[in-house]
Design a protein around this motif. Structure first.
Motif, mmCIF file in Angstrom:
data_model
loop_
_atom_site.group_PDB
_atom_site.id
_atom_site.type_symbol
_atom_site.label_atom_id
_atom_site.label_comp_id
_atom_site.label_asym_id
_atom_site.label_seq_id
_atom_site.Cartn_x
_atom_site.Cartn_y
_atom_site.Cartn_z
ATOM 1 N N VAL A 71 -9.497 1.220 8.203
ATOM 2 C CA VAL A 71 -9.128 2.636 8.116
ATOM 3 C C VAL A 71 -7.611 2.806 8.178
ATOM 4 O O VAL A 71 -7.011 3.508 7.359
ATOM 5 C CB VAL A 71 -9.817 3.444 9.234
ATOM 6 C CG1 VAL A 71 -9.378 4.907 9.180
ATOM 7 C CG2 VAL A 71 -11.330 3.335 9.107
ATOM 8 N N THR A 72 -6.986 2.149 9.145
ATOM 9 C CA THR A 72 -5.529 2.258 9.289
ATOM 10 C C THR A 72 -4.783 1.184 8.511
ATOM 11 O O THR A 72 -3.550 1.181 8.504
ATOM 12 C CB THR A 72 -5.140 2.165 10.769
ATOM 13 O OG1 THR A 72 -5.587 0.900 11.301
ATOM 14 C CG2 THR A 72 -5.787 3.286 11.565
ATOM 15 N N MET A 73 -5.522 0.265 7.880
ATOM 16 C CA MET A 73 -4.922 -0.840 7.134
ATOM 17 C C MET A 73 -3.949 -1.635 7.998
ATOM 18 O O MET A 73 -2.786 -1.863 7.631
ATOM 19 C CB MET A 73 -4.215 -0.335 5.868
ATOM 20 C CG MET A 73 -5.142 0.184 4.796
ATOM 21 S SD MET A 73 -4.278 0.468 3.223
ATOM 22 C CE MET A 73 -5.627 1.039 2.190
ATOM 23 N N THR A 74 -4.415 -2.056 9.148
ATOM 24 C CA THR A 74 -3.613 -2.866 10.051
ATOM 25 C C THR A 74 -4.421 -4.083 10.482
ATOM 26 O O THR A 74 -5.659 -4.055 10.501
ATOM 27 C CB THR A 74 -3.193 -2.072 11.308
ATOM 28 O OG1 THR A 74 -4.365 -1.574 11.977
ATOM 29 C CG2 THR A 74 -2.277 -0.926 10.951
ATOM 30 N N VAL A 75 -3.705 -5.147 10.809
ATOM 31 C CA VAL A 75 -4.311 -6.372 11.338
ATOM 32 C C VAL A 75 -3.615 -6.700 12.647
ATOM 33 O O VAL A 75 -2.379 -6.702 12.724
ATOM 34 C CB VAL A 75 -4.174 -7.550 10.353
ATOM 35 C CG1 VAL A 75 -4.852 -8.796 10.913
ATOM 36 C CG2 VAL A 75 -4.770 -7.196 9.000
ATOM 37 N N THR A 76 -4.397 -6.962 13.688
ATOM 38 C CA THR A 76 -3.863 -7.315 15.001
ATOM 39 C C THR A 76 -4.046 -8.806 15.223
ATOM 40 O O THR A 76 -5.169 -9.311 15.135
ATOM 41 C CB THR A 76 -4.575 -6.522 16.106
ATOM 42 O OG1 THR A 76 -4.434 -5.121 15.850
ATOM 43 C CG2 THR A 76 -3.969 -6.837 17.467
#
Length: 376
Positions: A71-76
């Motif tokens: 959804v936020t197009m982020t990778v942690t």
């Protein structure tokens, strides 16, 4: 025999105690050199290099875990981040068996001014900050720390859920230009991913690291880029969306097998799958960002909805309310069963058969093109 065993155990204990004492002495010697004032070691000055060459810093990343947010197009990334360089000022008398000295205060030595260019970083800390410095007897310095990096990933979801994403993060020098410091991938295993990593919905491909330079108004800076290839797992979508959708289409087409006078069963067999498809799409709705294009998943679901709607219209138009009603009206208007009416009813039946055949053939052709385009 027992005497020999006792001698061996005694020798082992003495050797171990001597090695531990040697490492402790080496640590004290190095700390004394670092804390000597005012002419001692200066952590603000970078290590000297031959012929005024820039200091080379090798970068290594060990990814312990990662999590993808579509959804936020982020990778942690939870990772162990390491840097290694040479500092000829950090010498000590290394006795046999002492390969390195470990320091828990990284501020005692010079550190590269590396930073994560495109991510938010959280430093882990439990009893102490999870960071250490190792100084080897050949003046190599290893810096290791545990951090969590949350970085943006520009995802392309046109092929969703058959897609793969190229994500990663970059590390750069903040103040030192390439004249003073150069970041390079480690010569041995620059990027590793823990085998215990479990990423829901994705498979992690072999990661990579490469170096490059970035140009700004203040100079040229050294960077390294860590890239991780993520392949989406299609099996869950196949079981929860694709197979049920195909089964609903087959159920709707089974209405064509019933006699034309069974209008109500045919209507229910064609109407219920359309309603079930709407409910299925609502239940299996996957959280995705707002995108200005159509995904493969939307194309597949939209095509199935069109086919189910066409099937329903064919049942209504060519069923008892269509074909038989038109025939009865014409039979009432023309006494004696005019041959023209019979021909028209035959043409109507032919149109129904052609319409069904066209719908089925077109959808099968669409499925073939779809899976060849996205799954081949």
């Amino acid at each position: 025999m027992w005497l020999n065993i006792r001698h061996l155990l005694f020798l082992i204990l003495v050797t171990t105690a001597w090695a531990q004492n040697s490492k402790m002495l080496a640590t004290k010697q190095l700390l004394a050199r670092l804390r000597e004032a005012p002419r001692g070691y200066d952590p603000q000055i970078r290590p000297p290099a031959a012929d005024w060459e820039p200091t080379e810093v090798q970068v290594q990343a060990y990814i312990r875990d990662l999590n993808v947010d579509d959804v936020t197009m982020t990778v942690t990334y939870e990772l162990i981040f390491r840097m290694m360089w040479n500092d000829s000022r950090l010498t000590y008398n290394a006795a046999q068996g002492v390969d390195y000295v470990t320091l828990l205060d990284p501020d005692l030595v010079w550190l590269p001014d590396a930073f994560f260019r495109d991510g938010a970083v959280m430093q882990h800390s439990s009893i102490h900050p999870e960071t250490y410095i190792r100084v080897f007897h050949d003046t190599r310095v290893l810096y290791s720390t545990r951090v969590t990096v949350k970085a943006k990933c520009s995802m392309s979801l046109q092929a969703f859920p058959h897609d793969g994403q190229e994500c990663g993060f970059s590390v750069a020098s903040y103040g030192y230009t390439t004249d003073d410091l150069v970041l390079t991938p480690s010569r041995s295993d620059p990027v590793q991913v823990s085998k215990a990593t479990h990423l829901e919905g994705y498979l992690v491909d072999a990661p990579a690291m490469h170096s490059f330079t970035s140009h700004t108004s203040t100079g040229e800076y050294s960077d390294v880029q860590v890239s991780v290839r993520l392949h989406r797992v299609f099996a869950p979508h196949l079981l929860t969306c694709y197979l049920p959708t195909l089964l609903l289409v087959l159920v709707a087409w089974s209405a064509f097998l019933l006699p034309s006078d069974s209008f109500l069963p045919r209507l229910l067999l064609s109407l219920l799958p359309l309603l079930a498809l709407v409910l299925l799409a609502k239940i299996n709705q996957v959280p995705t960002p707002t995108i200005p294009y159509v995904s493969a998943h939307a194309i597949f679901t939209g095509a199935a909805a069109c086919v189910l709607l066409l099937t329903l219209l064919q049942v209504v138009f060519f069923g008892r309310g269509g074909e038989d009603a038109i025939g009865k009206v014409k039979d009432q208007k023309v006494a004696g069963g005019d041959g023209v009416v019979m021909v028209m009813r035959g043409l109507l039946r032919d149109k129904a058969a052609l319409s069904r055949a066209a719908t089925i053939t077109t959808y099968i052709f669409f499925l073939a093109v779809y899976f060849l385009a996205y799954c081949a």
